[in-house]
Structures are given as structure tokens and as C-alpha cells.
Design a protein around this motif. Structure first.
Motif, PDB file in Angstrom:
ATOM      1  N   GLY B   7       0.810  -1.215   0.000  1.00  0.00           N
ATOM      2  CA  GLY B   7       0.000   0.000   0.000  1.00  0.00           C
ATOM      3  C   GLY B   7       0.842   1.263   0.000  1.00  0.00           C
ATOM      4  O   GLY B   7       0.309   2.363  -0.136  1.00  0.00           O
ATOM      5  N   LYS B 672      -7.240  -3.985  -2.963  1.00  0.00           N
ATOM      6  CA  LYS B 672      -6.133  -3.483  -2.161  1.00  0.00           C
ATOM      7  C   LYS B 672      -4.992  -3.080  -3.093  1.00  0.00           C
ATOM      8  O   LYS B 672      -4.554  -3.877  -3.923  1.00  0.00           O
ATOM      9  N   GLU B 732     -10.656   1.501  -3.059  1.00  0.00           N
ATOM     10  CA  GLU B 732     -10.198   0.157  -2.717  1.00  0.00           C
ATOM     11  C   GLU B 732     -11.339  -0.696  -2.175  1.00  0.00           C
ATOM     12  O   GLU B 732     -11.771  -0.507  -1.051  1.00  0.00           O
ATOM     13  N   PRO B 734     -11.553  -4.422  -1.471  1.00  0.00           N
ATOM     14  CA  PRO B 734     -10.727  -5.640  -1.507  1.00  0.00           C
ATOM     15  C   PRO B 734     -11.487  -6.813  -2.121  1.00  0.00           C
ATOM     16  O   PRO B 734     -12.674  -6.990  -1.877  1.00  0.00           O
TER      17      PRO B 734
END
Lengths: 219, 790
Positions: B7, B672, B732, B734
Motif C-alpha cells: 500500500g 487493495k 479500494e 478488496p
């Protein structure tokens, strides 16, 4: 691709233009990049041309076959030539129309290019083709206006022939007419700039002008 | 606490070598005694070969060999067919060297090997091929007319037919209050990586081992294919993809003829043989993509809600289908896009033409689908006088509706399932980044300057991280360095950076201690390949699976050494600590030494591991195997679907039709994010290629099948001067399909630009536009045609 065009030759009547088109010595000197034009009889000429577009340059060998001829207003020819950078097949037709004391040449050409020559340099062709289409006719009309001799033996003045005349030992050897070097003469600049437009054009006697006009129209 | 690396904006570790010229690309590699290859390629699109005359080539000094198909022995068989599909009823692949017929300009006819490439090319020029021209089908129109057959035994030039239907779209179209329809053409284009293709093969006749360097995206696939082709043991063939200067799909096709022929020549000649494609060869010898004609329509209600969709399209597949018909399959699967489409009928006819084969290029059929769907959604907005964003809001799949099945079929034959997403959030963020709120005011200001302003918008879903598996081996070495090896190929994406981030964080070591090796089958032999936005997702999770196993070993061994319980241990910066105070610790370096018990102590560290150490650690008893090493794999059950939205404001000069992108915004949801800098790089590059497809890139074949713009002089690709500043953002969501929550990001950038920019131009001029690319002169023509009555 089909290319059509018109060209005015002042002061030279159709009879003489027609004769010039049929005179290999004059043709050899008028066709840009022509190295050699050999009369192999039966209205057929073997020819070697040096031409290139951009990085794609080379020597092309081929054959021009004269088709229908109608004195003094129609002249047809077909060309096949191939070299390392590709090949061309073209057929050409020219009509000679009297205009005052001169001649209007209305020409029509259908040419097929293949190989690298077809894939590279089309944009260059398009820009220069019209200009070069007239290069041949300019040269031809100069020849005709100047009344230059047609015999290959009398050549070698200002424009050095790049091909040797036929050897005496070979009586059956074709008569070979020297051309005008691509790097010499009045068209030098356009040649050296790599803007040798279609060898096909020159070969078929009338510039091959380019596919490009059509392509551009379509884009 | 473990350092967060996933990240973070970590700089690409690849770039120092690239920008200092220290990269090792295929052409930089030249073993001693290496000789060079060049090809005689067909200069006609369709011809019978009457004769190949090599007599003029034989006296050239430097000639080593000339091969035609007669000389190829067991290799003289059609190249393999990738991805067969039941709809592909007439599959045809080419012979490595043409037999008595050639089917496209560029098809290899003869292979020449000489001491240098220049001599090889001179020899190529002296080989005279006598062609008998055959009728040519140079485009889908001609192929459909079928006056000329590309393959005499394929009726109507039809390679494949595909269709999908959900519900009763015909009934919906009959009763729907609004129907919009468009006839859309997506031009043929190509990936055009900076580095062309190349192959270097080195056959060791004594060891009977073949080593091949190949600028491929799938070294392992090539390895297995070569072992099969040449009847060699799998472990006797190694394939190395060195630094590769861009792939974008064009280097995935398994096998190109050269990938078989160069190893063949090396085996025959018992010496290294190298072939590096030049750019002109690349135009006619490496595969193209796109090239679809769509007749599409959508039905909607009075609120602009989509009721049904229909699309009938033709695919120009080129002369062969080495990669099956994956492009139209993917196009079809992606047509409903991010919208709820309750009924649809899609059908595709895939035609052979006498042109270069069509195989995936970044997006692989998806940019075409986005173009069709987004142009139709824009047409609904027009029809109902609705805001472009509002129509999309009303039709988006809701964040709470996942997993969502649009009703289409993925390339693996399974029903498409979108795993997750948040399209409304993506759209709102995109509108914010493009400053959509300022648009009307800007439009008025532009009008005052005599300029036309238009607004374009497009959304998409992107299939990522699907198919088969990837693997990785992770080893903590006695030096303390952590080696991560994978079998994937890498072409500039930054895999070495992101895989190092994942390995370092999941293992608990400094990123500087992690070294990643890719694309070398000598290092790791199990891999699928780099394509379809899958390496981050599948390779990343494979690395994490391997580090998890290594981590377990580290903790077991450390627990014995530190005499603590495993649960009380943490790994930080390459050290294993016992929680508490004080915090006794041991480094992974020391543990790696202990993990491999030795008889000989070659240095102080090794002494600790030797059987004569004062306090021996029974590593074999504890670990069951030597070394802090483990392999891990990841095989996704289903693909992870990324999505996103792009928007643009375009200014057009109504005098010249010059177009300028005033603002461009893109928001992508790839789950992510491993490294925002790299995801943005993928977006920038993809959008640049999309701008190429919107304005410049068009492979122009004439009716004789000659490619007329086979150079960068005439085939235009955007420079940085044509690529605007872009505002990019991330959402984002995931993915639930993999432990790291990842989705791919490789292809999204290229998907919507043509739809968005053409939409913006249409908005600016009020002229319907159904094609890309658009040059100013073409735009002028379209505008003139519209102005003319009738």
C-alpha cells in the motif's frame, strides 16, 4: 490504386510526343532513376531502375511491355518489376490530345505495390508523387523541345550514362540505352532527399503516383 | 510492529538499471560464436509459391544456412492452437515456414542464417520467390463477401461463431419505450512495444541441453512447448526472458514461428543463433488486435434504465488463429460492463482475412466492448436528455449486489461473476477529479473564445487475476538476504518491486534484503505467464503463501534457539524477538545458518550451525528439511473483477478540428493497492495507449492486403506531447477471492479512453461519431457530412 493526371507539353505536337514515348533512348534519359533500358524486341523492354523511399532503397529489375499504340493519340504499357524492397505491377494508358501547337497528355495508371515499398513511405509518396509525376514529363518534354537525338551512341554529354553500351562481341545483345543517374541531373535534390517517388511510375513511364491520395480520402 | 510496505509508494527498484542503460535486453546478449537469422517473408497477401530460387544467394560470403519448410523435418507441422473453443469450428494455424501458399504479407517463407544480420538480410534479398497471386480478402467486408477464400477449405472465411442470450431481448425491444442503436467500428491497432520480439537459442550438443533467451511474456510455456517439439527432457530446456521492453500481449502468443525456428536452427547448426525483429518486420510479423464492426442497440425505460441490449459484431481475425478466438470471447463477456442488463443477445462472426493474425493486445477485446456499451449508454442519455453521469448511476450494479452475475461467459467457459466493487463511489470520485461541476461554466467561457468544449464519461469492469496458477520459492540465505524466485516473465511492470514489497512485509524483513528473480526457468519452473492483469493478484498471493511457510519455519527454529513459545515471537526488520522485556532476539541470518547443519565450519557464522557448536540446534528434527525455504502457489478459483471510470473534457477548434484534451481523470478500483505509484503508472501508460486508439492508431491495409503504414513515420503513436496531465484516484474494494484482497490493474487504463474521448467530441460538436481513431481531417469529414442535408 488508380492514378489519373494531365500534363501540358507546350510547342510539341502529339506526333512528336508519341514518337518520344516510343523512343527508348529518350525514355531512358527521362525516366527518373533509370539505369538501363534494353530493347528485347517484340515491344518489350527490360529495365533496371534505382529507386527508394526513405530507408527502403534498392534496385529493381523488370519489364515494360508496350500495349496498344494508336498513332498519335494513344499509348498503353504494362510494367512488372521486382527488387529487394518489393515489387510493382502497373498498367498505364496515355492519351495525347492536341492543344494549340502543343499536347495535352492525359494519363491513367493502375499500379499494385507489394512488400516493403508498399508499407513504408506512403506519406512521402503522397506528398511528392504529383511533383514527380511531372518530373518524367518535364524531362520528356525537354528532350522533345531540345530535339535531342535518339541514338544511344551519341549520348554521354552532360549526363553521363551509367550503363555501358552493348559490347561488340555480342551481335545479338539487346540495344541498351543508358539512363540518367539518380544522383545526377536536374532532379538531384528531390532524389537525394529520398523522395524518389515510385519507381513504378517512372518505370511505367508515367509516375506511379500514389495510393495515398485515395488512402487519405478514406481516413 | 512490522513495517507496512503493502500500500506504500515505494520507488520502482527496476529503474536505476533501465535509466542508466544497464538493462540486459535480448539483443544485449551475444554468446561466443553466435550467428544471426533473417527471414524471407511473403510480400503478397495471398499467393501460391511456385518456386523459391536460392541460387543467387549461395555465393554470398558469410552464408551459413538457408531453410525452407522442406528442411524442417519434425518441426514442419502447424503451430499449436491456443485456447480452443467449441465456437471455433474452423481453426487454422500456420506452418513455421509457409508451404506452397502464403496467407498474409509478412508470413515467413524461408529462414536464413549468416555470420551477421546484415549479411543475412542481403541473402534474403537474393532469394527469389516466384509467386502466383491468389484472390485476397483484406478486410471483414471482403471476408464476409467470400469472393476470395483465405483458406480454400474454410467456407465463407468463417473461423468461428459465438453467441450468448439472456432472457427474451427481442420481446423487450418490441415493447420498450426507447431504443437506441449504433453501428460502431473499432479500428485495427497494435501493441507496439518499444523492444521488438527476439529469440536467441544455444544448443549444447554434448549435454543435449537447449537454452533459449526469448523476449516472451511466458518463458515457462515456451520451455514446455520446446521440450515437446524437439522431444527433449523438460529439464534439458531452459528459457530465460531477460529484461523485456514492453509486452502488452503481443509477446504472449505461443508459438510465433521464430520461437520454434531459431531453436531449430541452433540445434541443426550446433551453435548459438540469434534473431532480433526489426521494426518493419514487427509491423507485419507480430500480431495485431482490435478490428471489430458492431451493430448494437439498447432498449431502456423512460428513466433511462437499460431493459435489453443486442450486439452483432464481426471480428477480423487475420489469417490464422494461434490464440483461438479469445478477443471476441472477451469482448462478448464484457459487453454488459458495469451495468445491470436484464436481457441481451450477443453474437459474433469471426472471419479470416489475408492479414496479420489478431491476438490479445492490452485489454484483449475489452476496449472494444467498452466502446460499444459506453457509446450506447451515451445514446440513451442523448435520447432522454439525461446527464451522462445520471444514466450511469441509474444502471450501475449496486455495492450491495455482489457477487453479481451479468449472465455472460468467461474465457474459461465459466459464468462471469463480478466478486466485488463500488461503482457509485468510483463515479463520484471521478466526477470530482475531472471537475465536472465546472464544466458548463467552462463550456460557456470556451464558446466566448470560439472553441467547442465537450464532456465524456466512461465506466468499465476489467477481468483480472484469473486462470491457472503462479508460484514462488522464497529462501532466507545465510547472508540474510531473502531470495524470491518466480517463473513469471516481466516486461517493465515493476513486478520486482511489488513482489519484494509483499515478501518483505509478510516475512518481516527490510525490503532492501529481498531480491526478486523473474522470468528464468532455471530458477523456478512452475508458471503460467504474464498476461490478463494477473501477476499482482496471482503472483503476489503465491509469494505471500511462500513467505507464510518460511515464516512458520523461522518461528519454529527461533522458538527452539530462544527457548520461547512460538506465539510469543514476532518478526521485525529481519530479527525474531521474544515479546516482553527484555526482548531477546536472533536474526534471520543466524537462523538461516542454523537451518542447514554443516560438518565444516567455513566461517564464524557457520560454526554456530556445525555439529561441533557448543549448543547444537537440532534443525533437522525441528524443521524436517534443511533451509529456511519454501515454495508457495496460488490458484484463483475465479477471476477478480476490477472496475473504474474515466472522464474527460475536450476542446475542439471548429475551424481546424484540432482536438485538445483539457482535463482527464481516471479512478480505478483494483482492490487493495500494493503500490499506488505503480498502479498510477499502469493507468498513465494504459491511457496513453487508449489515446493512441482514440486519435492515431490505425493499421491501414489496402484491398490487396498490403499494410500501407508499416513504419512509425505513418503509424502514429502518441508522444508525451499528445498525452495530457491526468488526475488519477483509487477506490479500494478488496477482493474476497484472495488473501491479500488484490485485483489487477494492468489493462484498465487502455479500456475506456476511446469511448470517453469520442463521447466528449460528440458532445462538443453534436455530430454522431461511431468510430475510432479520429483524426482532425476525419472529424472534419464527419462534420461536413452531418451538415449536408439528407
Amino acid at each position: 490504386m488508380v492514378i489519373e493526371g494531365r500534363y501540358e507539353i507546350d510547342g510539341v505536337p502529339p506526333e512528336r510526343v508519341f514518337a518520344g514515348l516510343g523512343d527508348p533512348a529518350i525514355l531512358a534519359r527521362s525516366i527518373p532513376g533509370c539505369r538501363e533500358l534494353a530493347d528485347s524486341g517484340d515491344d518489350t523492354y527490360e529495365l533496371v531502375i534505382e529507386a527508394g523511399v526513405g530507408a527502403i532503397r534498392g534496385t529493381y529489375a523488370g519489364q515494360v511491355k508496350i500495349g496498344e499504340r494508336r498513332p498519335h493519340d494513344l499509348y498503353e504499357a504494362a510494367l512488372r518489376a521486382a527488387g529487394s524492397a518489393g515489387s510493382v505491377e502497373a498498367s498505364m494508358r496515355a492519351e495525347l490530345l492536341p492543344r494549340g501547337g502543343g499536347t495535352t497528355v492525359a494519363y491513367w495508371l493502375d499500379a499494385k505495390l507489394a512488400g516493403a515499398i508498399a508499407g513504408v513511405g506512403q506519406r512521402v509518396l503522397s506528398g511528392a508523387s504529383r511533383k514527380n509525376a511531372t518530373a518524367f514529363l518535364d524531362a520528356l518534354s525537354k528532350e522533345l523541345v531540345a530535339g535531342n537525338p535518339s541514338s544511344p551512341d551519341s549520348e554521354g554529354g552532360a549526363e553521363a550514362p551509367t550503363v555501358a553500351p552493348p559490347t561488340a562481341e555480342e551481335p545479338d545483345a539487346p540495344r541498351v540505352y543508358g539512363g540518367r543517374s539518380a544522383s545526377a541531373g536536374t532532379d538531384t535534390r528531390s532524389f537525394s532527399r529520398g523522395v524518389v517517388v515510385g519507381f513504378a511510375l517512372s518505370a511505367a513511364t508515367f509516375t506511379i503516383a500514389a495510393v495515398l491520395d485515395r488512402i487519405r480520402g478514406r481516413r | 510492529v512490522t513495517t507496512r510496505l503493502i500500500g506504500e509508494r515505494i520507488q520502482r527498484r527496476e529503474d536505476v538499471a533501465f535509466v542508466t542503460g544497464a538493462g540486459q535486453f535480448l539483443d544485449d546478449i551475444e554468446p561466443r560464436g553466435c550467428v544471426h537469422a533473417a527471414f524471407v517473408r511473403s510480400r503478397l497477401a495471398h499467393a501460391r509459391i511456385r518456386d523459391i530460387d536460392i541460387s543467387a544467394a549461395l555465393d554470398v560470403s558469410g552464408l551459413i544456412a538457408i531453410y525452407t519448410h522442406d528442411d524442417l523435418g519434425a518441426v514442419d507441422k502447424p503451430l499449436p492452437l491456443g485456447i480452443p473453443n467449441p465456437g471455433l469450428h474452423h481453426p487454422r494455424t500456420q506452418y513455421p515456414l509457409a508451404h506452397d501458399e502464403t496467407h498474409f504479407v509478412g508470413q515467413p517463407i524461408a529462414l536464413v542464417v549468416a555470420t551477421t544480420r546484415a549479411i543475412a538480410e542481403d541473402i534474403v534479398d537474393r532469394i527469389l520467390v516466384d509467386y502466383e497471386p491468389l484472390p485476397v480478402a483484406a478486410n471483414v467486408d471482403a471476408a464476409e463477401r467470400a469472393d476470395a477464400l483465405v483458406h480454400a477449405d474454410v467456407p465463407g472465411n468463417l473461423a468461428a461463431e459465438l453467441s450468448e442470450t439472456v432472457g427474451d431481448p427481442d420481446a423487450v425491444f418490441r415493447s420498450a419505450p426507447h431504443v437506441v442503436s449504433r453501428r460502431l467500428w473499432v479500428e485495427r491497432g497494435a501493441a507496439m512495444p518499444l523492444e521488438t520480439r527476439g529469440v536467441l537459442a544455444d544448443w549444447d550438443h554434448v549435454a543435449e541441453e537447449l537454452t533459449v533467451w526469448d523476449s516472451t511474456q511466458s518463458p515457462n510455456t515456451i520451455r514446455l512447448g520446446l521440450a515437446g517439439t524437439f522431444q527433449l527432457k523438460e529439464h534439458s530446456v531452459e528459457v530465460i526472458a531477460p529484461d523485456v521492453g514492453g509486452g502488452f500481449g503481443v509477446k504472449i502468443a505461443y508459438f510465433y514461428p521464430e520461437e520454434v525456428l531459431i531453436p531449430f536452427a541452433s540445434i541443426e547448426l550446433r551453435r548459438p543463433v540469434k534473431w532480433v525483429e526489426d521494426r518493419r518486420e514487427h509491423f507485419i510479423g507480430s500480431n495485431h488486435e482490435r478490428g471489430q464492426l458492431h451493430e448494437a442497440r439498447m432498449a431502456c425505460d423512460d428513466d433511462g434504465r437499460i431493459l435489453a441490449m443486442e450486439d452483432k459484431f464481426l471480428q477480423d481475425s487475420g489469417a490464422f488463429v494461434p490464440y483461438g478466438v479469445i478477443i471476441p470471447i472477451v469482448t462478448m463477456a464484457r459487453l454488459p460492463g458495469p451495468y445491470k442488463v436484464p436481457a441481451f443477445h450477443f453474437e459474433a462472426k469471426i472471419f479470416y482475412t489475408n492479414t496479420v493474425p489478431v491476438t490479445p493486445y492490452r485489454g484483449a477485446g475489452q476496449p472494444e466492448a467498452v466502446f460499444v456499451t459506453e457509446r450506447l449508454v451515451d445514446a440513451i442519455a442523448d435520447e432522454l436528455g439525461l446527464d451522462k453521469a445520471e444514466v450511469r448511476r441509474r444502471n450501475f450494479i449496486g455495492p450491495d449486489e455482489y457477487p453479481y452475475e451479468p449472465g455472460t461467459t468467461d474465457e474459461d467457459g465459466e459464468p462471469t461473476t463480478y466478486d466485488s466493487g463500488n461503482l457509485p463511489a468510483v463515479l463520484e470520485k471521478c466526477l470530482e477529479l475531472v471537475r465536472a461541476g465546472d464544466f458548463e461554466q467552462d463550456r460557456v467561457a470556451a464558446e466566448a473564445r470560439g472553441m467547442k468544449l465537450g464532456f465524456g464519461l466512461g465506466a468499465y469492469v476489467e477481468i483480472t487475476g484469473g486462470e491457472l496458477y503462479e508460484g514462488s520459492r522464497v529462501q532466507v540465505q545465510p547472508s540474510g538476504k531473502v531470495f524470491v524466485t518466480t517463473g513469471i516473465g516481466t516486461q517493465g511492470q515493476g513486478h520486482k518491486t511489488v513482489l519484494a514489497q509483499i515478501a518483505a512485509e509478510t516475512l518481516g524483513v527490510p525490503m532492501a534484503d529481498v531480491e526478486v528473480v523473474t522470468g528464468d526457468t532455471r530458477q523456478f519452473k512452475w508458471a503460467t505467464g504474464t498476461f490478463a492483469s494477473r501477476i499482482g493478484v496471482i503472483g503476489g498471493n503465491a509469494v505471500a503463501n511462500a513467505t507464510t511457510k518460511v515464516r512458520e519455519k523461522v518461528l519454529k527454529l527461533a522458538a527452539a534457539v530462544l527457548e520461547a513459545a512460538e506465539e510469543d515471537l514476532t518478526i521485525e526488520d529481519g530479527l525474531v524477538f521474544v515479546e516482553g522485556s527484555p526482548r531477546p532476539n536472533i536474526s534471520l541470518m543466524e537462523l538461516a545458518v542454523l537451518a542447514n547443519p554443516l560438518r565444516v565450519a567455513y566461517d564464524e557464522k557457520a560454526l554456530a550451525a556445525s555439529q561441533f557448536a557448543s549448543k547444537p540446534v537440532p534443525a533437522m528434527e525441528i524443521l524436517g528439511e534443511p533451509g529456511l525455504e519454501a515454495s508457495g502457489y496460488f490458484a484463483p478459483h475465479k477471476p477478480a473483477y476490477a472496475n473504474g471510470c474515466h472522464a474527460a473534457v475536450v476542446e475542439i477548434d471548429p475551424g481546424t478540428y484540432e482536438m485538445r484534451i483539457v482535463r482527464y481523470a481516471a479512478v480505478h478500483d483494483c482492490g487493495k493497492v500494493i503500490n499506488p505509484t505503480l498502479v498510477e503508472g499502469q493507468m498513465f501508460g494504459g491511457i496513453a495507449q487508449g489515446i493512441g486508439g482514440a486519435f492515431y492508431e490505425k493499421l491501414h491495409y489496402d484491398d490487396d492486403g498490403q499494410l500501407m503504414n508499416a513504419s512509425f513515420m505513418d503509424y502514429l503513436i502518441p508522444y508525451t506531447t499528445e498525452v495530457p496531465e491526468m488526475a488519477v484516484g483509487h477506490v479500494e474494494t478488496p477482493s474476497p477471492l484472495n488473501p491479500l484482497g488484490l485485483k489487477g490493474a494492468g489493462e484498465a487504463g487502455v479500456m475506456p479512453p476511446a469511448a470517453v474521448l469520442v463521447g466528449a467530441i460528440e458532445d462538443a460538436l453534436g455530430v454522431p461519431i461511431d468510430e475510432a481513431p479520429l483524426s482532425p481531417d476525419r472529424l472534419f469529414e464527419l462534420a461536413q457530412a452531418e451538415r449536408r442535408p439528407g
